[in-house]
Design an enzyme around this catalytic site. Structure first.
Site, PDB file in Angstrom:
ATOM      1  N   ARG A 234       0.851  -1.190   0.000  1.00 14.49           N
ATOM      2  CA  ARG A 234       0.000   0.000   0.000  1.00 14.49           C
ATOM      3  C   ARG A 234       0.886   1.238   0.000  1.00 14.49           C
ATOM      4  NH1 ARG A 234      -3.468  -2.445  -1.796  1.00 14.49           N
ATOM      5  NH2 ARG A 234      -5.576  -2.830  -1.075  1.00 14.49           N
ATOM      6  N   GLU A 263      -3.920   7.605  -4.618  1.00 17.24           N
ATOM      7  CA  GLU A 263      -4.278   7.089  -5.947  1.00 17.24           C
ATOM      8  C   GLU A 263      -5.631   7.641  -6.397  1.00 17.24           C
ATOM      9  OE1 GLU A 263      -4.032   2.831  -5.654  1.00 17.24           O
ATOM     10  OE2 GLU A 263      -1.987   2.915  -4.925  1.00 17.24           O
ATOM     11  N   HIS A 281      -1.206   0.631 -10.081  1.00 20.72           N
ATOM     12  CA  HIS A 281      -1.847  -0.350  -9.188  1.00 20.72           C
ATOM     13  C   HIS A 281      -2.440  -1.533  -9.968  1.00 20.72           C
ATOM     14  CE1 HIS A 281      -3.894  -0.816  -4.994  1.00 20.72           C
ATOM     15  NE2 HIS A 281      -3.717  -1.998  -5.561  1.00 20.72           N
TER      16      HIS A 281
HETATM   17  P1  NDP Z   1      -1.133 -10.950   4.734  1.00 17.78           P
HETATM   18  O1  NDP Z   1      -2.038 -10.480   5.808  1.00 17.78           O
HETATM   19  O2  NDP Z   1      -0.978 -12.410   4.489  1.00 17.78           O
HETATM   20  O3  NDP Z   1       0.345 -10.353   4.970  1.00 17.78           O
HETATM   21  C1  NDP Z   1       0.588  -9.088   5.479  1.00 17.78           C
HETATM   22  C2  NDP Z   1       1.937  -9.109   6.189  1.00 17.78           C
HETATM   23  O4  NDP Z   1       2.234  -7.785   6.628  1.00 17.78           O
HETATM   24  C3  NDP Z   1       1.948 -10.013   7.392  1.00 17.78           C
HETATM   25  O5  NDP Z   1       3.072 -10.856   7.325  1.00 17.78           O
HETATM   26  C4  NDP Z   1       2.068  -9.059   8.568  1.00 17.78           C
HETATM   27  O6  NDP Z   1       2.923  -9.657   9.535  1.00 17.78           O
HETATM   28  C5  NDP Z   1       2.714  -7.836   7.957  1.00 17.78           C
HETATM   29  N1  NDP Z   1       2.354  -6.645   8.717  1.00 17.78           N
HETATM   30  C6  NDP Z   1       1.140  -6.276   9.181  1.00 17.78           C
HETATM   31  N2  NDP Z   1       1.218  -5.142   9.874  1.00 17.78           N
HETATM   32  C7  NDP Z   1       2.532  -4.794   9.880  1.00 17.78           C
HETATM   33  C8  NDP Z   1       3.263  -3.726  10.459  1.00 17.78           C
HETATM   34  N3  NDP Z   1       2.649  -2.771  11.198  1.00 17.78           N
HETATM   35  N4  NDP Z   1       4.596  -3.666  10.236  1.00 17.78           N
HETATM   36  C9  NDP Z   1       5.214  -4.602   9.498  1.00 17.78           C
HETATM   37  N5  NDP Z   1       4.567  -5.646   8.929  1.00 17.78           N
HETATM   38  C10 NDP Z   1       3.252  -5.735   9.120  1.00 17.78           C
HETATM   39  O7  NDP Z   1      -1.626 -10.221   3.419  1.00 17.78           O
HETATM   40  P2  NDP Z   1      -1.279 -10.550   1.887  1.00 17.78           P
HETATM   41  O8  NDP Z   1       0.138 -10.994   1.790  1.00 17.78           O
HETATM   42  O9  NDP Z   1      -2.326 -11.407   1.315  1.00 17.78           O
HETATM   43  O10 NDP Z   1      -1.428  -9.076   1.254  1.00 17.78           O
HETATM   44  C11 NDP Z   1      -0.579  -8.038   1.710  1.00 17.78           C
HETATM   45  C12 NDP Z   1      -1.016  -6.687   1.197  1.00 17.78           C
HETATM   46  O11 NDP Z   1      -0.702  -6.553  -0.172  1.00 17.78           O
HETATM   47  C13 NDP Z   1      -2.522  -6.399   1.234  1.00 17.78           C
HETATM   48  O12 NDP Z   1      -2.927  -5.973   2.528  1.00 17.78           O
HETATM   49  C14 NDP Z   1      -2.685  -5.318   0.198  1.00 17.78           C
HETATM   50  O13 NDP Z   1      -2.598  -4.047   0.811  1.00 17.78           O
HETATM   51  C15 NDP Z   1      -1.505  -5.526  -0.724  1.00 17.78           C
HETATM   52  N6  NDP Z   1      -1.930  -5.925  -2.066  1.00 17.78           N
HETATM   53  C16 NDP Z   1      -1.612  -5.155  -3.163  1.00 17.78           C
HETATM   54  C17 NDP Z   1      -2.002  -5.521  -4.432  1.00 17.78           C
HETATM   55  C18 NDP Z   1      -1.644  -4.705  -5.620  1.00 17.78           C
HETATM   56  O14 NDP Z   1      -2.394  -4.719  -6.597  1.00 17.78           O
HETATM   57  N7  NDP Z   1      -0.533  -4.016  -5.637  1.00 17.78           N
HETATM   58  C19 NDP Z   1      -2.814  -6.715  -4.659  1.00 17.78           C
HETATM   59  C20 NDP Z   1      -3.049  -7.491  -3.462  1.00 17.78           C
HETATM   60  C21 NDP Z   1      -2.631  -7.090  -2.228  1.00 17.78           C
HETATM   61  P3  NDP Z   1       2.815  -9.304  11.083  1.00 17.78           P
HETATM   62  O15 NDP Z   1       1.360  -9.396  11.454  1.00 17.78           O
HETATM   63  O16 NDP Z   1       3.694 -10.303  11.740  1.00 17.78           O
HETATM   64  O17 NDP Z   1       3.349  -7.918  11.220  1.00 17.78           O
END
Ligand code: NDP
Length: 322
Positions: A234, A263, A281
């Protein structure tokens, strides 16, 4: 009279999903209504579900107040920053998203964006089209070889990115709030310490308050002059103004970005940085994957109204699988 459950769509969805919704539900299109407040008043006692599609109109307490019979919000995409899932959870409402079905697509895009940035593929393509090859070869570029990659947010997509990076022969480490039990990659509780130890950052972290601007000026400085930042998570995760400055004054080398803070508006200063690679995106934006996401949005609503519960509830939703 129709006995179909009534739902509201907050934004447009591809016909593939919208047609299925219209076959199964009575659908009200909020974004198309000439007078949204009037539509909400009219359907207030009947609408039980929300399909939160494109357009990213917010689904929050105000909408839940306007539509007190809502039971479920089915959101398109794995990120759901546009849905106040915490508020929904407090009210006992179910929120679903579309995880897993887009993981490989977004991970593929992340690798494509990384290679495009390092080897300047868009710029090289433009060079050929502009007839410049006839006058000489494109200057030599930087390389993926010898790089070390730090992933920010090693979730579903982050892990799929890590597998691909490994296949390219590069070491992987990661930062997140917690250590992932199922991987052997080195874990850094501190993002700035990880940035100092790598030259390539790939962010796949979600949006929201806890990740806001975690990639800031200090992290970019630690990454250093050979540094490449790729963001497919994001836009809000990176302090965009700090990134622009770091690119302008060569604190880091380059950036490949699929997501931005505001965006679809991308700062002119970023667009002026010729060696950065900027995508609108498109991480999940293939027909194959968008159809799979649309299907899961539909299937979550159908499952809910069949009394079988949500298929993929988000973490804020108070739902335990039976
Ligand atoms: P997941 O929930 O599986 O993974 C998210 C990861 O981020 C987790 O490992 C989590 O680990 C970590 N995270 C959460 N909060 C924090 C924080 N404050 N600091 C550091 N790390 C953090 O989601 P997905 O992998 O399925 O998707 C990830 C993101 O990708 C989505 O939320 C979306 O925003 C983005 N996305 C973008 C797309 C695009 O078109 N460009 C398409 C699809 C998704 P932990 O909880 O241990 O911190």
């Amino acid at each position: 009279a129709s006995t179909k459950p009534e739902i509201i769509m907050t934004g447009p969805l591809m016909a593939y999903a919208a047609d299925q919704l219209k076959a199964r539900f009575t659908v009200h299109e909020l974004w198309n209504a000439p007078d949204r407040a009037a539509l909400l008043r009219e359907v207030s006692g009947r609408v039980r579900g929300v399909a939160a599609g494109g357009g990213h109109n917010r689904v929050d307490g105000a909408l839940f107040d306007a539509l007190p019979k809502i039971e479920v919000v089915s959101s398109f995409g794995v990120g759901y920053d546009h849905v106040d899932a915490a508020e929904a959870g407090r009210r006992g409402l179910v929120v679903t998203n579309t995880p897993d079905v887009l993981t490989d697509e977004v991970a593929d895009l992340a690798l494509g964006l990384l290679i495009s940035t390092v080897r300047q593929l868009p710029q090289v393509d433009r060079y050929l089209r502009e007839g410049k090859w006839l006058k000489g070869n494109y200057p030599l570029t930087t390389s993926l070889r010898g790089r070390k990659v730090g992933i920010v947010g090693l979730g579903r997509i982050g892990k799929a990115v890590a597998q691909r990076i490994e296949a390219f022969g590069l070491p992987v480490v990661y930062h997140g709030r917690t250590r992932q039990p199922d991987v052997a990659y080195r874990y850094y509780p501190s993002l700035v310490e990880m940035a100092a130890d790598v030259d390539t950052l790939i962010s796949v972290a979600p949006g929201g308050a806890s990740t806001h601007h975690i990639i800031n000026a200090e992290v970019l400085k630690a990454l250093g002059p050979n540094g490449i930042v790729v963001n497919v998570g994001r836009g809000t995760v990176i302090d965009e103004q700090a990134l622009i400055k770091a690119l302008q004054d060569k604190t880091i080398l380059s950036a490949g970005l699929d997501v931005f803070e505001d965006e679809p508006r991308v700062p002119a200063e970023l667009i002026a940085i010729e060696h950065a690679v900027l995508l609108p995106h498109v991480g999940s934006a293939s027909v194959h994957t968008r159809e799979a996401m649309g299907q899961l949005l539909v299937d979550n609503l159908v499952s809910w109204f069949d009394g079988k519960g949500p298929l993929t509830p988000v973490s804020e939703t108070p739902w335990k699988k039976a």
